[in-house]
Design a protein around this motif. Structure first.
Motif, mmCIF file in Angstrom:
data_model
loop_
_atom_site.group_PDB
_atom_site.id
_atom_site.type_symbol
_atom_site.label_atom_id
_atom_site.label_comp_id
_atom_site.label_asym_id
_atom_site.label_seq_id
_atom_site.Cartn_x
_atom_site.Cartn_y
_atom_site.Cartn_z
ATOM 1 N N ILE A 1 -12.603 -3.516 -14.695
ATOM 2 C CA ILE A 1 -11.666 -2.438 -14.373
ATOM 3 C C ILE A 1 -12.087 -1.130 -15.057
ATOM 4 O O ILE A 1 -12.044 -0.064 -14.439
ATOM 5 C CB ILE A 1 -10.216 -2.827 -14.734
ATOM 6 N N ALA B 1 -11.941 9.007 -3.008
ATOM 7 C CA ALA B 1 -11.797 7.656 -3.549
ATOM 8 C C ALA B 1 -11.040 7.704 -4.870
ATOM 9 O O ALA B 1 -10.217 6.832 -5.160
ATOM 10 C CB ALA B 1 -13.164 7.004 -3.752
ATOM 11 N N LEU C 1 -5.966 -4.466 -10.836
ATOM 12 C CA LEU C 1 -7.188 -4.893 -10.161
ATOM 13 C C LEU C 1 -6.875 -5.479 -8.789
ATOM 14 O O LEU C 1 -7.595 -5.247 -7.819
ATOM 15 C CB LEU C 1 -7.892 -5.945 -11.023
ATOM 16 N N THR D 1 -3.159 4.268 -6.729
ATOM 17 C CA THR D 1 -2.901 2.871 -7.086
ATOM 18 C C THR D 1 -2.155 2.792 -8.407
ATOM 19 O O THR D 1 -1.184 2.045 -8.550
ATOM 20 C CB THR D 1 -4.228 2.086 -7.206
ATOM 21 N N ILE E 1 -14.991 0.281 -13.045
ATOM 22 C CA ILE E 1 -14.575 0.861 -11.763
ATOM 23 C C ILE E 1 -13.998 2.254 -11.996
ATOM 24 O O ILE E 1 -14.403 3.234 -11.357
ATOM 25 C CB ILE E 1 -13.526 -0.028 -11.055
ATOM 26 N N GLY F 1 -4.066 2.134 1.002
ATOM 27 C CA GLY F 1 -5.461 1.796 0.759
ATOM 28 C C GLY F 1 -6.148 1.128 1.927
ATOM 29 O O GLY F 1 -7.354 0.911 1.895
ATOM 30 N N SER G 1 -4.430 -4.638 -6.926
ATOM 31 C CA SER G 1 -3.892 -3.680 -5.960
ATOM 32 C C SER G 1 -4.845 -2.521 -5.681
ATOM 33 O O SER G 1 -4.490 -1.627 -4.920
ATOM 34 C CB SER G 1 -2.520 -3.172 -6.408
ATOM 35 N N PHE G 2 -6.038 -2.551 -6.241
ATOM 36 C CA PHE G 2 -7.033 -1.537 -5.871
ATOM 37 C C PHE G 2 -7.343 -1.643 -4.377
ATOM 38 O O PHE G 2 -7.543 -2.739 -3.856
ATOM 39 C CB PHE G 2 -8.332 -1.758 -6.642
ATOM 40 N N PRO G 3 -7.422 -0.499 -3.677
ATOM 41 C CA PRO G 3 -7.804 -0.557 -2.269
ATOM 42 C C PRO G 3 -9.204 -1.160 -2.135
ATOM 43 O O PRO G 3 -10.081 -0.864 -2.950
ATOM 44 C CB PRO G 3 -7.823 0.911 -1.848
ATOM 45 N N SER G 4 -9.394 -1.997 -1.108
ATOM 46 C CA SER G 4 -10.675 -2.697 -1.026
ATOM 47 C C SER G 4 -11.825 -1.720 -0.811
ATOM 48 O O SER G 4 -12.939 -1.938 -1.260
ATOM 49 C CB SER G 4 -10.638 -3.735 0.084
ATOM 50 N N ILE G 5 -11.530 -0.585 -0.175
ATOM 51 C CA ILE G 5 -12.618 0.355 0.087
ATOM 52 C C ILE G 5 -13.118 0.987 -1.211
ATOM 53 O O ILE G 5 -14.326 1.231 -1.371
ATOM 54 C CB ILE G 5 -12.172 1.428 1.109
ATOM 55 N N VAL G 6 -12.215 1.192 -2.177
ATOM 56 C CA VAL G 6 -12.628 1.772 -3.453
ATOM 57 C C VAL G 6 -13.512 0.779 -4.211
ATOM 58 O O VAL G 6 -14.546 1.146 -4.770
ATOM 59 C CB VAL G 6 -11.393 2.161 -4.292
ATOM 60 N N VAL G 7 -13.117 -0.497 -4.195
ATOM 61 C CA VAL G 7 -13.943 -1.514 -4.844
ATOM 62 C C VAL G 7 -15.297 -1.606 -4.147
ATOM 63 O O VAL G 7 -16.333 -1.774 -4.786
ATOM 64 C CB VAL G 7 -13.216 -2.870 -4.842
#
Lengths: 299, 295
Positions: free
Chosen positions: A36, A276, B107, A283, A39, A225, B109-115
């Motif tokens: 995390i 992004a 983690l 979030t 990221i 998202g 709830s992060f949008p999948s596109i950001v990951v």
């Protein structure tokens, strides 16, 4: 005597086992934290570069209405607007439906409702987002095109597809809240001679409202998202729509379409990373709201 | 309006919306099946996709999806269960545990596109894994780990405390109790949760766009050398999955039968997800019966 000699050995074995287990599980948890942190660090460092290195002004990015990378105009307001409008509309459409479904399962026909509606909701949650996008594109869009003015693609199509996607999230949280409600609350209301609806509207809903709102916020977070399903039906025009049936864009759809067409490190590419970063920050906002609501539920 | 009439109207509205939700699902499934299944045959499931001509299949995409899923599970399961055990057994209530819980929540709830973008930046470019099955699997691990942690923690919490006390009374070490008493009892719930999570991975697309890639090299199913580019099991080759293929065909497909291919592939995807759901239920019930000796 014999036992006394064995004990230290047993202890040593115990301790070794204990240490291996502890180190391994701690490693796994630390990994989560490392993920995390990295990221946030990488997305933020790329996202901030637009303003720090390329010198795009933050206010122009957030409030500028023209997106023309060729003439150095990076106004992301239409996309930010699109993301908020579609996810808000999705929540507005999905919430009443979800609450009705939850009430149906807990208050009206607990047996039959749970047996039929519960698997339906679980299945809706399991359907992949591209399938939602495909159905939206091949059923919903032609329908909207025939009935309403415009091309069919646009904000309305995007919101409807998203609302079906977030329906399971809100429904399951609302159902959990409703079924954990103390029975005597309802019994007291019925005892006063209230009808079922009076009980639901006057006692049940106000009590579970914070939990339902938690579900709505989580659903909105998911809608905010979501990328591919929205991209397929929203039309992807880079301006602020004036009607529900006009083509628009969201942050996610712009990133999806443009990320692979831009060169890493260019201003345009960095601007996409800034979007992004907005998604990432949103979030955190959503999680914060959920936490605040949960605190209220506990009291 | 009297209270009784209002009650009846409200009940009617609630029932109407509930039936509407059922109708939406039945309609969607029906649409996918009716349009898709007629397109599914052996040729469609096994042959290569076509870019311009009609008659392309989804063979490599189907294989990629399954391969990616297996690779992801191999990475996720030990890590997720490890972290879950830590949360259930070692973590003491306090500020650190609360913040780890927050990390798991954020983690997941992060949008999948950001990951996915993170994967593009770190795995594909910095670590130089390229657009590959490995990058895809690692990025899917990021999604799947919070789920596994939650499932494991929940499963451990549901084990009766007496089992643990019995182990302590026998003088076993904490780790021994975890691995030989608590884990077997928690296993059915963990397996069920894992299969449900696997269904999710199978349908994921946004993150794979930027990590596993949009292309597949020509696969040679007789070549099992993991370093060759055309080998299906090479983890460093790009791999377009089924869900990514549906998206690609819909948004930039040039072949005349793009809509049919999307319908067929969607049907395959939905059927797989249904199978995962049924499998999870079935295995859960089976293991539960085995471990609790309830007939």
């Amino acid at each position: 005597m014999n036992e006394k000699q064995e004990t230290p050995l047993l202890f040593r074995k115990h301790r070794a086992e204990e240490w291996i287990g502890r180190i391994y599980t701690t490693f796994c948890v630390v990994l989560l934290i490392v993920i995390i942190v990295s990221i946030v660090y990488y997305v933020a460092s790329k996202g901030v570069a637009t303003f720090a290195i390329n010198g795009v002004s933050l206010s122009q990015f957030l409030f500028g209405q023209t997106w023309q990378p060729d003439s150095n105009k990076f106004g992301a307001l239409p996309f930010i607007f699109g993301s908020f409008v579609t996810s808000l509309l999705a929540a507005v459409i999905a919430s009443p439906l979800s609450v009705c479904a939850a009430l149906f399962m807990t208050e009206i026909t607990p047996n039959w409702g749970k047996k039929v509606l519960q698997p339906v909701v679980e299945l809706l949650a399991g359907i992949p987002s591209v399938v939602y996008g495909f159905i939206g594109l091949s059923v919903l869009v032609p329908f909207l095109r025939d009935v309403f003015p415009g091309q069919g693609i646009g904000v309305a199509a995007g919101s409807i597809v998203l609302s079906i996607m977030i329906l399971p999230t809100i429904t399951s949280i609302a159902t959990d809240a409703l079924s954990s409600l103390p029975r005597n609350l309802k019994e007291a209301s019925y005892g006063l001679g209230a009808t079922r609806w009076q009980t639901i509207a006057g006692v049940v809903i106000p009590t579970v409202l914070p939990s339902v709102l938690t579900g709505v916020v989580l659903g909105m977070a998911r809608a905010f998202g979501e990328a591919l399903a929205v991209q397929m039906v929203i039309g992807n025009a880079p301006h602020i729509p004036t009607s529900l049936f006009e083509s628009a864009s969201t942050l996610t759809s712009v990133i999806t379409l443009n990320m692979s067409n831009t060169v890493m490190g260019s201003v345009q590419n960095n601007a996409l990373w800034s979007m992004a970063l907005i998604l990432l920050l949103m979030t955190f906002v959503f999680v914060l709201i959920v936490r605040l609501l949960e605190r209220r539920t506990r009291i | 309006m009297s209270a009784k009439v209002k009650d009846r109207i409200a009940t009617g509205v609630i029932i109407f919306f509930s039936v509407l939700i059922i109708a939406i699902l039945v309609g969607m499934l029906g649409y996918i099946m009716v349009r898709g299944i007629s397109h599914i045959d052996w040729h469609f499931l096994t042959s290569e996709p076509e870019t311009i001509k009609a008659g392309g299949g989804i063979g490599p995409e189907l294989f990629n999806s399954v391969y990616l899923l297996i690779l992801t599970l191999i990475i996720t399961i030990p890590l997720g269960i490890g972290a879950g055990i830590y949360m259930a057994e070692y973590a003491k209530e306090g500020r650190i545990t609360a913040s780890i819980r927050l990390v798991v929540e954020v983690l997941s709830s992060f949008p999948s596109i950001v990951v996915g973008l993170f994967g593009l930046l770190v795995l594909v470019n910095t670590f130089n894994f390229g657009f590959s099955v490995l990058s895809g699997a690692l990025v899917l691990t990021i999604f799947n780990m919070p789920l596994m942690v939650r499932v494991t923690e929940q499963a451990f919490h549901n084990v009766p405390i007496e089992q643990k006390e019995a182990g302590l009374a026998m003088g076993l070490s904490h780790w021994k109790i975890i691995t030989s008493i608590l884990f077997p009892v928690a296993l059915p719930a963990i397996i069920t949760g894992t299969i449900l999570a696997a269904g999710r991975i199978f349908g994921e697309a946004a993150a794979l766009l930027f990590t596993a890639g949009l292309t597949t090299p020509k696969l040679d199913f007789t070549d099992w050398n993991p370093t060759s580019l055309h080998s299906p099991i090479n983890p460093l080759r790009p791999a377009e999955t089924l869900s990514v293929h549906i998206w690609k065909v819909n948004s930039e497909g040039l072949s005349p039968d793009a809509a049919q291919i999307a319908a067929g592939a969607s049907a395959v995807l939905v059927i797989m997800v249904l199978l995962f759901n049924l499998l999870a239920r079935w295995i859960g019930r089976l293991l539960y019966r085995k471990f609790t000796s309830i007939k």
